[in-house]
Design a protein around this motif. Sequence first.
Motif, PDB file in Angstrom:
ATOM      1  N   PRO A 159       0.818  -1.226   0.000  1.00  0.00           N
ATOM      2  CA  PRO A 159       0.000   0.000   0.000  1.00  0.00           C
ATOM      3  C   PRO A 159       0.847   1.269   0.000  1.00  0.00           C
ATOM      4  CG  PRO A 159       0.130  -0.904   2.205  1.00  0.00           C
ATOM      5  CD  PRO A 159       0.852  -1.879   1.314  1.00  0.00           C
ATOM      6  N   MET A 160       1.620   1.443  -1.060  1.00  0.00           N
ATOM      7  CA  MET A 160       2.433   2.644  -1.193  1.00  0.00           C
ATOM      8  C   MET A 160       1.799   3.613  -2.184  1.00  0.00           C
ATOM      9  SD  MET A 160       6.413   2.915  -2.394  1.00  0.00           S
ATOM     10  CE  MET A 160       7.167   4.513  -2.723  1.00  0.00           C
ATOM     11  N   ILE A 161       1.242   3.054  -3.257  1.00  0.00           N
ATOM     12  CA  ILE A 161       0.571   3.873  -4.269  1.00  0.00           C
ATOM     13  C   ILE A 161      -0.926   3.830  -4.006  1.00  0.00           C
ATOM     14  CG2 ILE A 161       0.161   4.225  -6.725  1.00  0.00           C
ATOM     15  CD1 ILE A 161       2.767   2.784  -7.301  1.00  0.00           C
ATOM     16  N   LEU A 162      -1.489   4.960  -3.654  1.00  0.00           N
ATOM     17  CA  LEU A 162      -2.935   5.061  -3.438  1.00  0.00           C
ATOM     18  C   LEU A 162      -3.560   5.529  -4.751  1.00  0.00           C
ATOM     19  CD1 LEU A 162      -2.917   6.792   0.078  1.00  0.00           C
ATOM     20  CD2 LEU A 162      -2.746   4.355  -0.490  1.00  0.00           C
ATOM     21  N   PHE A 163      -3.923   4.569  -5.594  1.00  0.00           N
ATOM     22  CA  PHE A 163      -4.342   4.862  -6.952  1.00  0.00           C
ATOM     23  C   PHE A 163      -5.550   5.794  -6.999  1.00  0.00           C
ATOM     24  CE2 PHE A 163      -1.897   0.966  -7.344  1.00  0.00           C
ATOM     25  CZ  PHE A 163      -1.158   1.185  -8.502  1.00  0.00           C
ATOM     26  N   GLU A 164      -6.579   5.511  -6.227  1.00  0.00           N
ATOM     27  CA  GLU A 164      -7.798   6.306  -6.302  1.00  0.00           C
ATOM     28  C   GLU A 164      -7.626   7.686  -5.673  1.00  0.00           C
ATOM     29  OE1 GLU A 164     -11.166   4.210  -4.838  1.00  0.00           O
ATOM     30  OE2 GLU A 164     -11.026   2.612  -6.346  1.00  0.00           O
ATOM     31  N   ARG A 165      -6.783   7.778  -4.659  1.00  0.00           N
ATOM     32  CA  ARG A 165      -6.578   9.066  -3.996  1.00  0.00           C
ATOM     33  C   ARG A 165      -5.465   9.886  -4.649  1.00  0.00           C
ATOM     34  NH1 ARG A 165      -5.786   8.176   2.224  1.00  0.00           N
ATOM     35  NH2 ARG A 165      -5.607  10.454   2.062  1.00  0.00           N
ATOM     36  N   ARG A 166      -4.766   9.287  -5.607  1.00  0.00           N
ATOM     37  CA  ARG A 166      -3.683   9.945  -6.340  1.00  0.00           C
ATOM     38  C   ARG A 166      -2.600  10.453  -5.378  1.00  0.00           C
ATOM     39  NH1 ARG A 166      -8.470  11.589  -8.764  1.00  0.00           N
ATOM     40  NH2 ARG A 166      -8.736  10.872 -10.918  1.00  0.00           N
ATOM     41  N   ARG A 167      -2.183   9.545  -4.510  1.00  0.00           N
ATOM     42  CA  ARG A 167      -1.142   9.859  -3.534  1.00  0.00           C
ATOM     43  C   ARG A 167      -0.080   8.766  -3.552  1.00  0.00           C
ATOM     44  NH1 ARG A 167      -3.806  13.834  -3.537  1.00  0.00           N
ATOM     45  NH2 ARG A 167      -4.654  15.040  -1.787  1.00  0.00           N
ATOM     46  N   ILE A 168       1.154   9.155  -3.239  1.00  0.00           N
ATOM     47  CA  ILE A 168       2.254   8.212  -3.068  1.00  0.00           C
ATOM     48  C   ILE A 168       2.748   8.367  -1.631  1.00  0.00           C
ATOM     49  CG2 ILE A 168       4.503   7.421  -3.871  1.00  0.00           C
ATOM     50  CD1 ILE A 168       2.295   7.278  -5.997  1.00  0.00           C
TER      51      ILE A 168
END
Length: 314
Positions: A159-168
Amino acid sequence: MIKNITVLVAGATGDLGQRIVSELLLGDSLVRVLTRPGSGKAHAVYGGNDRVEIHEVAYTDPAGLVSALSGVETVISAVSGARPVIIDAQRALLAAAVEAGVARFIPSDYSADYRRITPGSNRNFELRRELAAELDAAPIRVTSVLNGAFADMLTGQAPMILFERRRILFWSSPDQILDFTTKDDVARTVALVALDEDAPRVVEIAGDRVTARSIARTMSELTGTPFSLQWAGTTGLLAAASKIGRRLSRDQDETFPAWQGMQYFVSMFSGEAELRHVNNDRYGPHEWNSVRNVLEAHLGFDVIAPTMVSRPPA
């Protein structure tokens, strides 16, 4: 490189194990796979291949292991688990390999560099370090393959790339070097190490070396939508959280519980497990799968296409 040898793969029905066997079969090697008695998976996967021998043996059966390893030049372990597997099963496999006169042993490391981590900071790494002491004392040539983390995990498992929230997410520093290698590239290297009579004690590879900042830039380019960095705390705070999670965990022998994932990020973002002697060219030119390749394949053409269309001509 030697050819026409017999290689035994333990854990051959697992994800990485199947990839390793596939790579070995690209050459001239005869492959033996070790499977638990009564398990039908090995027969389902390899039963129709005349270059694969299936040996049903329990790790608690020393004589059976020695028999399965008779005539084998290289043992590859691709087993996955906690202490009962990484220590107990591999210890039994090592003892049988020595008794059977096997020349080389490749343990199931396939990780970041566990040798310099702080004691108590990463259970899975410490298990590998504990076994390494026994491997170093055994009368057999041993090669560990260290590859950082599996790049495939960036598509959701880690869980490093939060695809839906557009966060790293990052801990401590967004510029810490992170080593990633795809399972396919690891499997290729392991198969080549198995044929390498002069392989050193450790072979370090990194399909890509990135940072949280560069991953954010890559995701922004691939999607056409800005991905921003999000500080998730320090590695010290993450280490403390992992200790609490471990105390509350019901199953201490689970391979990759949430608290172990936290420990892995602590090891990586602290820099302790960073690879220091990467040698991607040991086995000649190869087009390594980058983190960008992995993320592009995961996102798919429908997501990437609008980005490509909107770009101005070069």
